[in-house]
Design a protein around this motif. Structure first.
Motif, PDB file in Angstrom:
ATOM      1  N   VAL A 128      -3.913 -11.785  -5.056  1.00  0.00           N
ATOM      2  CA  VAL A 128      -4.501 -10.495  -4.670  1.00  0.00           C
ATOM      3  C   VAL A 128      -4.128  -9.431  -5.686  1.00  0.00           C
ATOM      4  O   VAL A 128      -3.106  -9.537  -6.393  1.00  0.00           O
ATOM      5  CB  VAL A 128      -4.036 -10.081  -3.252  1.00  0.00           C
ATOM      6  N   PRO A 129      -4.909  -8.365  -5.763  1.00  0.00           N
ATOM      7  CA  PRO A 129      -4.564  -7.258  -6.676  1.00  0.00           C
ATOM      8  C   PRO A 129      -3.242  -6.602  -6.276  1.00  0.00           C
ATOM      9  O   PRO A 129      -2.741  -6.781  -5.165  1.00  0.00           O
ATOM     10  CB  PRO A 129      -5.738  -6.286  -6.506  1.00  0.00           C
ATOM     11  N   ARG A 156      -0.527  -8.476   1.762  1.00  0.00           N
ATOM     12  CA  ARG A 156      -0.421  -9.945   1.720  1.00  0.00           C
ATOM     13  C   ARG A 156       0.983 -10.398   2.101  1.00  0.00           C
ATOM     14  O   ARG A 156       1.152 -11.444   2.727  1.00  0.00           O
ATOM     15  CB  ARG A 156      -0.795 -10.424   0.323  1.00  0.00           C
ATOM     16  N   ALA A 157       2.000  -9.588   1.786  1.00  0.00           N
ATOM     17  CA  ALA A 157       3.377  -9.934   2.163  1.00  0.00           C
ATOM     18  C   ALA A 157       3.525  -9.994   3.678  1.00  0.00           C
ATOM     19  O   ALA A 157       4.240 -10.857   4.222  1.00  0.00           O
ATOM     20  CB  ALA A 157       4.345  -8.916   1.561  1.00  0.00           C
ATOM     21  N   GLY A 158       2.855  -9.062   4.401  1.00  0.00           N
ATOM     22  CA  GLY A 158       2.886  -9.117   5.862  1.00  0.00           C
ATOM     23  C   GLY A 158       2.270 -10.402   6.386  1.00  0.00           C
ATOM     24  O   GLY A 158       2.775 -11.002   7.355  1.00  0.00           O
ATOM     25  N   LEU A 177       8.136 -10.937  -8.226  1.00  0.00           N
ATOM     26  CA  LEU A 177       7.936 -10.210  -6.974  1.00  0.00           C
ATOM     27  C   LEU A 177       8.906  -9.041  -6.920  1.00  0.00           C
ATOM     28  O   LEU A 177      10.119  -9.197  -7.175  1.00  0.00           O
ATOM     29  CB  LEU A 177       8.164 -11.130  -5.764  1.00  0.00           C
ATOM     30  N   GLY A 178       8.414  -7.876  -6.541  1.00  0.00           N
ATOM     31  CA  GLY A 178       9.274  -6.716  -6.401  1.00  0.00           C
ATOM     32  C   GLY A 178       9.993  -6.705  -5.061  1.00  0.00           C
ATOM     33  O   GLY A 178       9.649  -7.465  -4.133  1.00  0.00           O
ATOM     34  N   ASN A 179      11.000  -5.824  -4.971  1.00  0.00           N
ATOM     35  CA  ASN A 179      11.775  -5.731  -3.730  1.00  0.00           C
ATOM     36  C   ASN A 179      10.915  -5.289  -2.558  1.00  0.00           C
ATOM     37  O   ASN A 179      11.155  -5.692  -1.410  1.00  0.00           O
ATOM     38  CB  ASN A 179      12.953  -4.769  -3.908  1.00  0.00           C
ATOM     39  N   ASP A 180       9.915  -4.451  -2.833  1.00  0.00           N
ATOM     40  CA  ASP A 180       9.068  -3.986  -1.737  1.00  0.00           C
ATOM     41  C   ASP A 180       8.299  -5.127  -1.106  1.00  0.00           C
ATOM     42  O   ASP A 180       8.132  -5.190   0.125  1.00  0.00           O
ATOM     43  CB  ASP A 180       8.096  -2.922  -2.254  1.00  0.00           C
ATOM     44  N   VAL A 181       7.853  -6.067  -1.939  1.00  0.00           N
ATOM     45  CA  VAL A 181       7.111  -7.220  -1.418  1.00  0.00           C
ATOM     46  C   VAL A 181       8.038  -8.139  -0.625  1.00  0.00           C
ATOM     47  O   VAL A 181       7.697  -8.587   0.487  1.00  0.00           O
ATOM     48  CB  VAL A 181       6.438  -8.000  -2.570  1.00  0.00           C
TER      49      VAL A 181
END
Length: 856
Positions: free
Chosen positions: A129-130, A137-139, A171-175
């Motif tokens: 995904v963008p 998408r993480a949810g 992957l970032g921490n937010d994801v």
């Protein structure tokens, strides 16, 4: 294709879309910017696009509107837009399918405690995904992890692994935090979630997408050959799906395209799945026209070397993984020799072999070709070369032979390769592996038998005939199904194969069946069917032996373990096979073959019924007899002129007598029994006086089946229509042997007398004379009992039969022997002395015994 259009085609196939536009402009300048020119250019570009070369065609279509003159540009762009739009539609559906597959695999990785595999799947799902949609998408991923309800510890470990390796998975921490928060939140709401539906989301989406494809194929009711339009539409759908991974340069999408298209590859359901009524693949629900369109589309794809090269390169990534099986199946459906090297790689790797299972052999059979045939034969040679062959090995061997059969049947196989397969099977399959040999005959030899050598043909005939006499392993509770729509059950396929190839050499079929004819049972129905259809006099002796064996059989004497059954399709029940059930096809086969010899067999059976030797026939058998012998077939047997016997060949007679007298030291009891019974059956037709003594000696044989056959043969010698000399001699010898010193001979002669009929007029007088003169009381009593038990119904037909009743059997004569007076006086004195000794020993109580007359 003209030279200018060839230039356009070459430019597109080499990835040069702009060069193709230049060549198209030149073509328009040379031919004129007409509608016909535009259609020709569009046809060339569409052909390249249908060969799955996508990027240059897209580039060509985008520039066609502006760079091609007049109406040519819009016409070409519009023509290509239909295919391009179809590809775009399937791209979205394939991405959805891909996402659901990754989610399913993520659950499996977590359950397997494979942290790295689960993390890789999450990274792949996020990358699809963008950037602005990654948190959303993480949810979704967190919800998926929450559904693995019994493995939340492992799910938490996966999230922690992602947090520790942000650069590895990008992957970032937010994801990562969004994944963990969503997982924890959803885990607390699991009481209101249907987990079963979540687990089936991928399968449901796959099925619904396959059903959508099915709706684009020819209707289920169509049964004709697919036309060009139907083939084009089917091909466009399949190619649009396969074009997506190539166009988007996402090889991983090939797995989803394969999972979708393999739904249209035929696969036979297991017997268990059929009984459980488990639905098979979508292919099973297609009509005949749609199935043919699908098969031809797959074969066309197999001719596309560009696609085969790309697909084969990606497929190497799934070697040794559970995803390998559908890939192998799809390759087999395309039937391309381009995949031969890949199949060899699968065969050489144990993990890949385990993952592919039986799909590898099936795919090789579909591919055909010399390399595929050699691979299959090598595997079969290795399997059969083992010291001990287990049941699992035999099943694998059957699958290999089925695949070789597919190679033999396809027209793409050369005659030399076909002959090589036939020779291999004939030399490597032991004939004592009856079911395997029969399977090879059905799959590989029952086609193009006209070009087989004598050795190959005879191997097939022997294997099929032995297959008819093989045991039926169908259980009592198993339903008949399609394979038992015929009463012949599993033998139906064998019968049809024998009928197909047996006409080439009926004598070979007869020679193979001859040693087995004495084995009573359900095979008689199948054998009679074959003999009737082939309609050759060579089968009459075998049919007569089958008839006699059936008539002698006692259904009550067999155990429940010997009882055989057939599937009655009308009542949907399994019913026992009785001798009456077997008589019908045998009689019908004899009558259908006809000839004087066949009618003579029926007449002998008719006479046996008339004199009461065998039971009255069923209505069906009686109808057949009336059909072949006339309406008065059972009007009774009248005394007629004695029939002349068949001319006796001295060499044949000596051979038969030798079979009865030779020693069977190393042959075994079964072979000895079969040889003797066959000889006795043939001697019963020859009716030679020279054979009489030898046949009587068989009454003392240790094998009771041989004794029964000898009794049947001798009883035929004594029938009323036989020549008087041999009939009289048989009866006299029977009476004479009742006083034999050999107890076994006396028992055999008594059985023979019962079989002949002791109350027949020409036998009764001789039996009474024997009773009067015999000094052996037990024998006299046995003959009297036989005459009483025979009753009034025994031997009442013909001029030589009597009408004695059980009440008049012993009237007019004294059953005690006639002895001289001197012997009677001596016996009286001996009885007196014995009585006196007993009187003295008892204390002389009472009067002493009286002295007989003439004793001082």
């Amino acid at each position: 294709m003209t030279e200018p259009t060839q230039s356009i085609d070459h430019a597109l196939r080499t990835g040069k879309g702009k060069l193709a536009l230049d060549e198209a402009r030149k073509y328009c300048a040379a031919k004129g910017a007409t509608r016909e020119t535009g259609i020709e250019i569009a046809r060339v570009a569409a052909a390249v696009y249908r060969d799955l070369i996508a990027h240059p065609v897209h580039e060509f279509a985008e520039g066609a509107t502006h760079e091609l003159p007049q109406e040519v540009g819009p016409l070409v762009a519009k023509a290509l837009q239909r295919l391009i739009s179809m590809t775009s539609d399937w791209e979205k559906k394939l991405w959805d399918l891909h996402t659901e597959r990754l989610a399913r695999e993520l659950r499996d990785w977590v359950r397997a405690k494979h942290i790295e595999g689960a993390a890789a799947n999450i990274a792949r799902l996020i990358a699809l995904v963008p950037a602005e949609q990654r948190v959303k998408r993480a949810g979704y991923i967190g919800n998926v992890l929450a559904t693995v309800i019994n493995n939340q510890k492992e799910a938490a470990q996966v999230v922690a692994h992602l947090a520790r390796n942000p650069t590895t998975y990008k992957l970032g921490n937010d994801v990562v935090n969004a994944i963990d928060q969503s997982r924890q939140k959803k885990a607390g709401e699991l009481g209101s979630i249907n987990l079963e539906n979540l687990e089936r989301e991928f399968s449901t989406l796959l099925t619904s997408t396959a059903v959508e494809i099915k709706g684009l194929l020819p209707e289920q009711t169509l049964v004709n050959e697919p036309d060009e339009t139907q083939l084009r539409d089917c091909g466009d759908v399949f190619r649009s799906i396969l074009r997506v991974p190539i166009l988007r340069q996402e090889p991983d999408l090939f797995m989803d395209a394969t999972a979708l298209l393999v739904e249209f590859v035929p696969k036979e359901q297991s017997a268990t799945a059929k009984i459980a009524r488990v639905e098979g693949r979508t292919y099973a629900g297609l009509g005949i026209t749609a199935k043919k369109a699908v098969q031809r589309t797959f074969m066309d794809l197999g001719q596309n070397r560009f696609f085969c090269t790309v697909y084969k390169g990606w497929a190497k990534e799934v070697l040794g993984t559970p995803n390998l099986r559908p890939v192998v199946e799809l390759m087999g459906a395309m039937r391309s020799s381009e995949f031969a090297e890949f199949m060899s790689a699968v065969r050489s790797d144990s993990e890949s072999m385990s993952a592919a299972g039986g799909a590898l052999n099936q795919a090789l059979g579909s591919m055909a070709g010399e390399a595929a045939a050699e691979d299959l034969m090598t595997s079969l040679r290795t399997l059969l070369g083992r010291k001990r062959i287990e049941n699992a090995d035999l099943k694998e061997a059957e699958r290999l032979i089925t695949s070789l059969g597919a190679v033999v049947k396809t027209p793409r196989t050369t005659d030399s390769d076909r002959t090589r397969i036939w020779d291999f099977l004939r030399t490597h399959i032991p004939e004592d592996l009856g079911r395997l040999a029969c399977h090879s005959a059905l799959q590989c030899f029952a086609t193009k038998h006209e070009v087989q050598t004598q050795q190959q043909y005879h191997f097939a005939v022997r294997a099929l005939v032995r297959g008819i006499w093989a045991s039926d392993h169908t259980t009592a509770h198993q339903q008949g199904g399609e394979r038992q729509a015929s009463e012949l059950g599993f033998r139906e396929e064998i019968v049809q194969a024998l009928i197909k190839i047996g006409g080439r050499e009926p004598d070979a079929v007869a020679h193979a069946a001859d040693p087995l004819a004495a084995r009573y049972g359900a095979p008689y129905m199948a054998a009679a069917e074959v003999f009737e259809k082939l309609n050759n006099p060579a089968f009459l002796p075998i049919l007569e032996r089958m008839l006699n064996t059936t008539l002698m059989h006692d259904d009550k004497a067999q155990s429940v373990y010997q009882q055989e059954y057939f599937w009655d399709a009308a009542t949907q029940q399994r019913k026992p096979i009785t001798k009456e059930k077997l008589l019908s096809p045998i009689i019908f086969a004899i009558g259908t073959i006809g000839t004087p010899a066949g009618l003579a067999i029926l007449k002998r059976y008719q006479e046996q019924i008339a004199i009461g030797k065998v039971a009255n026939p069923t209505t069906e058998v009686a109808g057949f007899m009336a059909k072949f012998l006339g309406d008065n077939a059972f009007a009774g047997v009248t005394e007629a002129a004695e029939e002349s016997n068949e001319p006796v060949d001295p060499s044949e007679l000596q051979g038969l007598l030798k079979a009865l007298t030779k020693w069977y030291i190393l042959s075994g009891a079964a072979k000895r029994r079969v040889a003797k019974i066959q000889a006795l059956s043939k001697l019963s037709r020859l009716k030679s006086l020279d054979s009489l003594d030898t046949i009587f000696r068989q009454l003392v044989d240790k094998d009771q089946m041989v004794v029964s056959a000898a009794i049947s043969c001798l009883s035929d010698f004594s029938l009323p229509h036989q020549p008087k000399l041999i009939r009289t001699l048989t009866i006299d010898t029977t009476i004479e042997q009742l006083e034999s010193k050999d107890p076994a001979m006396r028992v055999g002669a008594l059985k023979l007398l019962k079989e002949i009929g002791p109350n027949r007029r020409d036998v009764r007088d001789k039996a009474i004379a024997f009773i009067k003169r015999s000094d052996r009381r037990e024998i006299r009593d046995a003959v009297v009992a036989a005459m009483k038990n025979a009753g009034a119904g025994s031997g009442t037909a013909g001029s030589d039969t009597g009408s004695a009743t059980s009440g008049s059997i012993t009237s007019g004569f004294d059953t005690s022997p006639t002895v001289p007076d001197s012997m009677n006086t001596l016996a009286a004195k001996q009885q007196y002395l014995a009585a006196r000794r007993a009187w003295i020993a008892g204390g002389k109580k009472g009067d002493p015994p009286a002295k007989p007359e003439g004793m001082d």
